[in-house]
Design an enzyme around this catalytic site. Structure first.
Site, mmCIF file in Angstrom:
data_model
loop_
_atom_site.group_PDB
_atom_site.id
_atom_site.type_symbol
_atom_site.label_atom_id
_atom_site.label_comp_id
_atom_site.label_asym_id
_atom_site.label_seq_id
_atom_site.Cartn_x
_atom_site.Cartn_y
_atom_site.Cartn_z
ATOM 1 N N ARG A 104 -24.098 -49.850 3.958
ATOM 2 C CA ARG A 104 -23.465 -49.178 5.082
ATOM 3 C C ARG A 104 -23.302 -50.167 6.234
ATOM 4 O O ARG A 104 -24.277 -50.778 6.670
ATOM 5 C CB ARG A 104 -24.353 -48.014 5.524
ATOM 6 C CG ARG A 104 -23.603 -47.013 6.398
ATOM 7 C CD ARG A 104 -24.566 -46.185 7.190
ATOM 8 N NE ARG A 104 -25.139 -45.102 6.414
ATOM 9 C CZ ARG A 104 -25.156 -43.837 6.836
ATOM 10 N NH1 ARG A 104 -24.621 -43.512 7.980
ATOM 11 N NH2 ARG A 104 -25.736 -42.920 6.123
ATOM 12 N N THR A 108 -19.849 -49.595 11.951
ATOM 13 C CA THR A 108 -18.910 -48.484 11.704
ATOM 14 C C THR A 108 -19.577 -47.336 10.937
ATOM 15 O O THR A 108 -19.018 -46.243 10.869
ATOM 16 C CB THR A 108 -17.723 -48.962 10.850
ATOM 17 O OG1 THR A 108 -18.224 -49.351 9.566
ATOM 18 C CG2 THR A 108 -16.995 -50.138 11.493
ATOM 19 N N ASP A 200 -36.139 -40.284 3.090
ATOM 20 C CA ASP A 200 -35.318 -41.344 2.474
ATOM 21 C C ASP A 200 -35.709 -41.472 0.998
ATOM 22 O O ASP A 200 -36.805 -41.937 0.672
ATOM 23 C CB ASP A 200 -35.543 -42.663 3.211
ATOM 24 C CG ASP A 200 -34.602 -43.750 2.698
ATOM 25 O OD1 ASP A 200 -34.617 -44.040 1.478
ATOM 26 O OD2 ASP A 200 -33.833 -44.297 3.505
ATOM 27 N N ASP A 203 -36.715 -45.059 -0.222
ATOM 28 C CA ASP A 203 -38.044 -45.480 0.252
ATOM 29 C C ASP A 203 -39.141 -44.729 -0.477
ATOM 30 O O ASP A 203 -40.174 -45.305 -0.836
ATOM 31 C CB ASP A 203 -38.173 -45.238 1.758
ATOM 32 C CG ASP A 203 -37.455 -46.304 2.573
ATOM 33 O OD1 ASP A 203 -37.129 -47.370 2.007
ATOM 34 O OD2 ASP A 203 -37.213 -46.071 3.772
HETATM 35 N N1 URA Z 1 -30.259 -40.487 2.176
HETATM 36 C C1 URA Z 1 -31.556 -40.173 1.985
HETATM 37 O O1 URA Z 1 -32.266 -40.866 1.256
HETATM 38 N N2 URA Z 1 -32.062 -39.094 2.609
HETATM 39 C C2 URA Z 1 -31.324 -38.303 3.410
HETATM 40 O O2 URA Z 1 -31.838 -37.313 3.935
HETATM 41 C C3 URA Z 1 -29.971 -38.638 3.611
HETATM 42 C C4 URA Z 1 -29.457 -39.736 2.979
#
Ligand code: URA
Length: 209
Positions: A104, A108, A200, A203
């Site tokens: 990403r 932007t 996430d 993670d």
């Molecule tokens: N990506 C993730 O890992 N968790 C989210 O809540 C949104 C995007």
């Protein structure tokens, strides 16, 4: 318009609750994502076509069923999508696995493709694009753009948790795609996390932060 299906099987829902809990550690998170992915593969493959096959059992001849037609490619969106691959391979061991990497742009916030490696016959395969979280839909849309550009025509998107914003964006851009999710959550917050979500996914799968 493609299908949008929340896979509400009790085992899937129970296991999703385990990984949503913030106290679920990396090892359990990874194991349970595998298990959910296997259960989801069972549902997602429900409409695979069958063909007749003449066989002989120890007792008699019979016309039995076997899978026909398109072979499967599993395409995880890096990195979190990798966590769903082994669980699907448990049920569809002959599937080929492609990879699509997105990053990403920090300014932007738009996703960009940096890595695409697919089976050479991707145009003849039933493709399962996998990513645990369908948040804004940006990565899913770009991954499916990348697949269609390379000839894929038969694509299903499989995620664990989705946000209404991401579902809408993906359906608008790729109305032919079937979307399967274990949960449709409430909304995206200002940081782009799904609420209530599970944090996430990358993670939590890989133990990074
Ligand atoms: N990506 C993730 O890992 N968790 C989210 O809540 C949104 C995007």
């Amino acid at each position: 318009m493609g299908k949008f299906q929340v896979l509400d099987h009790p085992l899937i829902q129970h296991k999703l609750t385990i990984i949503r809990n913030k106290n679920c550690g990396t090892r359990s998170f990874r194991e349970v994502v595998n298990e959910i992915s296997t259960l989801m593969a069972y549902e997602v493959s429900r409409d695979m076509p069958l063909q007749d096959k003449e066989i002989e059992t120890p007792v008699s001849k019979m016309t039995a069923k076997e899978l026909a037609g398109k072979k499967v490619a599993i395409v995880p969106i890096l990195r979190a999508g990798i966590g769903m691959v082994d669980g699907i391979l448990e049920l569809i061991p002959a599937a080929k696995v492609g990879h699509i990497g997105m990053y990403r742009d920090e300014k932007t916030l738009q996703p960009h493709e940096y890595f695409v490696k697919l089976p050479s016959d991707i145009n003849q395969r039933q493709v399962f694009v996998v990513d645990p979280m369908l948040a804004t839909g940006g990565s899913a849309i770009m991954a499916i753009d990348a697949l269609k550009k390379r000839g894929a025509t038969n694509i299903k998107f499989v995620c664990l948790v989705s946000a209404p914003e991401g579902v809408k964006a993906l359906q608008e851009k790729h109305p032919d795609i079937d979307i399967y999710t274990a949960a449709l959550d409430d909304h995206l917050n200002e940081d782009g996390y799904i609420v209530p979500g599970l944090g996430d996914a990358g993670d939590r799968l890989f133990g990074t932060k």
